[in-house]
Design a protein around this motif. Structure first.
Motif, mmCIF file in Angstrom:
data_model
loop_
_atom_site.group_PDB
_atom_site.id
_atom_site.type_symbol
_atom_site.label_atom_id
_atom_site.label_comp_id
_atom_site.label_asym_id
_atom_site.label_seq_id
_atom_site.Cartn_x
_atom_site.Cartn_y
_atom_site.Cartn_z
ATOM 1 N N THR A 131 -2.575 -17.059 10.899
ATOM 2 C CA THR A 131 -1.386 -16.325 10.457
ATOM 3 C C THR A 131 -1.884 -15.134 9.648
ATOM 4 N N ILE A 132 -1.565 -13.967 10.125
ATOM 5 C CA ILE A 132 -1.976 -12.743 9.433
ATOM 6 C C ILE A 132 -0.749 -12.168 8.723
ATOM 7 N N GLU A 133 -0.920 -11.860 7.461
ATOM 8 C CA GLU A 133 0.194 -11.269 6.717
ATOM 9 C C GLU A 133 -0.174 -9.852 6.284
ATOM 10 N N ALA A 134 0.805 -8.980 6.420
ATOM 11 C CA ALA A 134 0.660 -7.608 5.906
ATOM 12 C C ALA A 134 1.634 -7.459 4.737
ATOM 13 N N TRP A 135 1.102 -7.071 3.580
ATOM 14 C CA TRP A 135 1.911 -6.952 2.353
ATOM 15 C C TRP A 135 1.986 -5.486 1.927
ATOM 16 N N HIS A 136 3.190 -5.050 1.621
ATOM 17 C CA HIS A 136 3.349 -3.702 1.079
ATOM 18 C C HIS A 136 4.173 -3.771 -0.196
ATOM 19 N N GLU A 137 3.808 -2.982 -1.189
ATOM 20 C CA GLU A 137 4.426 -3.113 -2.510
ATOM 21 C C GLU A 137 5.926 -2.854 -2.502
ATOM 22 N N LYS A 138 6.403 -2.015 -1.586
ATOM 23 C CA LYS A 138 7.830 -1.703 -1.549
ATOM 24 C C LYS A 138 8.520 -2.261 -0.308
ATOM 25 N N LEU A 139 7.788 -2.280 0.798
ATOM 26 C CA LEU A 139 8.415 -2.618 2.078
ATOM 27 C C LEU A 139 8.355 -4.098 2.407
ATOM 28 N N GLY A 182 -0.429 9.800 12.537
ATOM 29 C CA GLY A 182 0.084 8.812 13.491
ATOM 30 C C GLY A 182 1.027 7.807 12.857
ATOM 31 N N SER A 183 1.696 8.204 11.792
ATOM 32 C CA SER A 183 2.622 7.325 11.056
ATOM 33 C C SER A 183 1.920 6.099 10.467
ATOM 34 N N GLY A 184 0.595 6.184 10.339
ATOM 35 C CA GLY A 184 -0.145 5.070 9.739
ATOM 36 C C GLY A 184 0.244 4.881 8.282
ATOM 37 N N LEU A 185 0.468 3.628 7.904
ATOM 38 C CA LEU A 185 0.907 3.313 6.536
ATOM 39 C C LEU A 185 -0.297 2.866 5.706
ATOM 40 N N GLN A 186 -0.525 3.595 4.625
ATOM 41 C CA GLN A 186 -1.684 3.326 3.762
ATOM 42 C C GLN A 186 -1.330 2.280 2.710
ATOM 43 N N ASN A 187 -2.361 1.690 2.136
ATOM 44 C CA ASN A 187 -2.223 0.746 1.014
ATOM 45 C C ASN A 187 -1.447 -0.515 1.383
ATOM 46 N N VAL A 188 -1.622 -0.971 2.614
ATOM 47 C CA VAL A 188 -1.065 -2.271 3.006
ATOM 48 C C VAL A 188 -2.198 -3.299 2.915
ATOM 49 N N PHE A 189 -1.929 -4.371 2.226
ATOM 50 C CA PHE A 189 -2.935 -5.437 2.091
ATOM 51 C C PHE A 189 -2.738 -6.414 3.241
ATOM 52 N N VAL A 190 -3.752 -6.534 4.095
ATOM 53 C CA VAL A 190 -3.666 -7.412 5.264
ATOM 54 C C VAL A 190 -4.680 -8.541 5.077
ATOM 55 N N TYR A 191 -4.252 -9.757 5.296
ATOM 56 C CA TYR A 191 -5.158 -10.881 5.036
ATOM 57 C C TYR A 191 -4.790 -12.085 5.888
ATOM 58 N N VAL A 192 -5.750 -13.002 5.963
ATOM 59 C CA VAL A 192 -5.498 -14.261 6.658
ATOM 60 C C VAL A 192 -4.743 -15.173 5.706
ATOM 61 N N GLU A 200 7.958 3.288 10.423
ATOM 62 C CA GLU A 200 8.961 3.820 11.350
ATOM 63 C C GLU A 200 10.121 4.387 10.543
ATOM 64 N N GLY A 201 10.465 5.598 10.863
ATOM 65 C CA GLY A 201 11.559 6.248 10.132
ATOM 66 C C GLY A 201 11.037 7.455 9.371
ATOM 67 N N THR A 202 11.896 7.958 8.499
ATOM 68 C CA THR A 202 11.491 9.116 7.690
ATOM 69 C C THR A 202 10.921 8.626 6.374
ATOM 70 N N PRO A 203 9.646 8.848 6.165
ATOM 71 C CA PRO A 203 9.052 8.336 4.917
ATOM 72 C C PRO A 203 9.603 9.075 3.699
ATOM 73 N N PRO A 204 9.784 8.375 2.599
ATOM 74 C CA PRO A 204 10.235 9.052 1.378
ATOM 75 C C PRO A 204 9.190 10.067 0.921
ATOM 76 N N ALA A 205 9.689 11.172 0.412
ATOM 77 C CA ALA A 205 8.765 12.216 -0.038
ATOM 78 C C ALA A 205 7.962 11.727 -1.243
ATOM 79 N N SER A 206 6.686 12.082 -1.227
ATOM 80 C CA SER A 206 5.844 11.740 -2.372
ATOM 81 C C SER A 206 6.168 12.691 -3.519
ATOM 82 N N GLU A 207 6.592 12.132 -4.632
ATOM 83 C CA GLU A 207 7.054 12.963 -5.754
ATOM 84 C C GLU A 207 5.911 13.209 -6.746
ATOM 85 N N PRO A 208 5.851 14.413 -7.310
ATOM 86 C CA PRO A 208 4.870 14.628 -8.385
ATOM 87 C C PRO A 208 5.251 13.795 -9.610
#
Lengths: 257, 336
Positions: A226-234, A92-102, A59-67
């Motif tokens: 308990t399901i956790e979603a992990w993102h490297e920055k968020l 659809g504003s889907g966020l990639q590379n989120v690790f989701v686990y039990v 949600e929000g404005t995603p940071p631009a992907s930099e070369p």
């Protein structure tokens, strides 16, 4: 002064000897030994197993992907342009590379360890995939598809750190983790921009969101988790989810930028 | 003459090595070559140049320079053993050799053990000792050392000041090494203030070590100013003391500027590395001043024979039969 110099000289010699002994000890360090396979207990009944599916959005404005500047290595410079993978937002504003686990809810079940290796490749001067999951004891095949020198350097907190040279194209190194840990960062010290994250669990219920932010955890026994979603920055988010026999529950996570 | 030039070359090479080591840390390249003493399986000296890419460029260059400096110090130790009449100077050569070998082993261990802070900090601290040793040898074999032997400085205040200053600079460098290796270099992101205030409003171990380095710099600056002021006031005609004092002030100004720029450029790797090697230069310059202030005491060890190795005058050799040195070493009172 003479005796002082003599003591200094003797001290230097002792330090040299100690350092040599340390070196011998260092050279004798071996890689992490795979843990003995635990006996499977309380296996999941496929007839009652359900699933958790879901969507992770940004949600929000995603940071631009930099070369990424890769000019420190002529080989990498010739590869297709790599861009930062820190926050990747798809359709659809889907966020990639989120690790989701039990994270919790499986009780004292012990799950079989897959013998199939999970592959982490150094290809085009980047780690492929960027985020992945693996079970304790499952082989992780680290390989280089690049015609340049890479090192593969894991920096875990719970498991043992390792750093291996992959100096030939197609060269492989297999590693197994002994302890669950979310997440184990990987880097290549030759190419600073290269990074990957590996989630190490003692069960198979984990997934990484695809380009549209979707994931699926299949084969779960009925219960409350308990399901956790992990993102490297968020960061991380957790939710409680209950599934019944053969039921599929849907869950949504939203990370704000 | 040749030995004198060679000792200076070795001391300069040690400074280059410290700069190269600073580059390795500043670029985070310490583990870009996972094996040691080989490099990606190659014998160090046969590693192909075209494969020196990315972080390997810094780490492997550091290893090559370190090996070269190690060899230079080996030659220096043998050379001193062959021609130097003063036993304590010969022994300094052996100590320098032992130190540089230990330094190489520490460098290897820190790679094989994935840069543990204590080993990396010890590696940084011993590098300064090696530089001090090569610089001291260059000083002890210099013409100016021999010529000053007959008019040694007798100033107890200067002796005390220089010892305290040199010791504090070394402590300050060690604090800097702890800061570098614990990744606390930007724990306080602004300069000259700390989070906009004189004293940091918040504390954690990294902020504490960073702030200690800043306070240490103030103390070191005060000590250097006091030492240089003392020399300029009481020994302004003594070039052997005035020159290193003036150099010390110049290096101090450069070092403070580089320290500030290191923070303000978010640790630019070249500036950061220059800060490391300039700090080492401040240390050895202060050491030179210290040794000159203590020359009268060192003279009791046979400093007077310094001239023997450089042909200023004539004195009996310290050893009864000169072991491998030039026939008929000479010395007289030198400067007087």
């Amino acid at each position: 002064m003479r005796s002082r110099l003599h003591r200094l000289f003797t001290g230097g010699t002792l330090a040299l000897t100690a350092a040599a002994a340390l070196t011998v000890a260092a050279c004798g360090r071996s890689d992490e030994a795979p843990p003995p396979p635990a006996a499977v207990s309380n296996p999941v009944d496929p007839a009652t197993a359900g699933a958790i599916t879901g969507l992770v959005t940004f949600e929000g404005t995603p940071p631009a992907s930099e070369p990424i500047s890769m000019d420190s290595d002529p080989y990498c410079e010739k590869q297709p342009q790599n861009r930062t993978e820190t926050v990747v937002v798809g359709e659809g504003s889907g966020l990639q590379n989120v690790f989701v686990y039990v994270k919790d809810g499986l009780g004292d079940r012990v799950f079989p360890v897959p013998s199939t290796a999970v592959v982490l490749d150094q290809k085009g001067c980047r780690y492929v995939p960027h985020v992945l999951g693996i079970q304790v004891g499952q082989p992780l095949e680290l390989r280089s598809s690049d015609n340049t020198l890479h090192n593969i350097h894991a920096v875990p907190q719970q498991n043992r750190e390792f750093n291996r040279a992959l100096q030939l194209t197609g060269m492989k190194h297999t590693h197994t983790f002994s302890t669950k840990e979310v997440m184990v960062p990987f880097k290549c010290d030759v190419h600073k921009w290269m990074s990957a994250y590996v989630g190490v669990l003692d069960h198979p219920f984990h997934a990484v969101t695809t380009g549209n932010g979707r994931f699926e955890l299949k084969g779960l026994p009925p219960g409350t988790y308990t399901i956790e979603a992990w993102h490297e920055k968020l960061g991380t988010q957790t939710q409680m989810v209950t599934i019944g026999e053969k039921q599929t529950s849907d869950v949504a996570f939203t990370f704000k930028g | 003459m040749a030995l004198r030039l060679y000792t200076r070359f070795v001391a300069f090479s040690t400074a280059v090595l410290i700069f190269a080591g600073g580059l390795v840390t500043s670029t985070g390249s310490g583990l870009s070559v996972p094996d040691w003493p080989n490099t990606y399986g190659w014998f160090m000296f046969t590693f192909p140049l075209e494969k020196m890419v990315g972080g390997i460029r810094y780490e492997h260059s550091h290893r090559l320079i370190a090996s070269t400096v190690g060899f230079l110090i080996l030659v220096l130790a043998v050379w001193l053993w062959r021609v130097e009449p003063r036993r304590w100077v010969r022994r300094l050569g052996y100590i320098a050799l032992a130190a540089v070998i230990t330094q190489g082993l520490l460098g290897g261990i820190t790679v094989l053990w994935y840069l543990p802070d204590p080993i990396s900090i010890a590696h940084a601290g011993l590098a300064q000792i090696v530089f001090c040793l090569t610089t001291a040898i260059a000083l002890f074999t210099s013409r100016s050392w021999a010529s000053a032997a007959s008019q040694p400085v007798d100033d107890s205040m200067l002796r005390r000041l220089t010892v305290v200053t040199t010791a504090w600079i070394y402590v300050q460098i060690l604090i800097g090494a702890v800061m570098r290796h614990t990744d606390a270099g930007l724990a306080i992101p602004d300069f000259p203030l700390a989070f906009g205030q004189l004293i940091p409003p918040q504390w954690d171990p990294k902020i504490a070590i960073h702030f200690a380095h800043r306070v240490g710099a103030l103390v070191a600056s005060a000590l250097i100013l006091a030492t240089a002021g003392h020399v300029f006031y009481h020994h302004r005609r003594d070039g052997a003391l005035v020159r290193p004092s003036a150099l010390l002030l110049l290096l101090l100004a450069a070092q403070i500027t580089l320290g500030a720029l290191t923070v303000l450029t978010a640790r630019h790797y070249v500036i950061n590395s220059l800060h490391v090697v300039t700090g080492a230069s401040v240390l050895v310059t202060s050491l030179v001043l210290t040794l000159r202030a203590h020359q009268s005491r060192l003279g009791a060890l046979g400093a007077g024979t310094a001239a023997a190795s450089i042909g200023v005058g004539r004195v009996p050799p310290e050893r009864g039969a000169f072991e491998g040195g030039p026939a008929g070493p000479t010395r007289t009172g030198a400067r007087a």
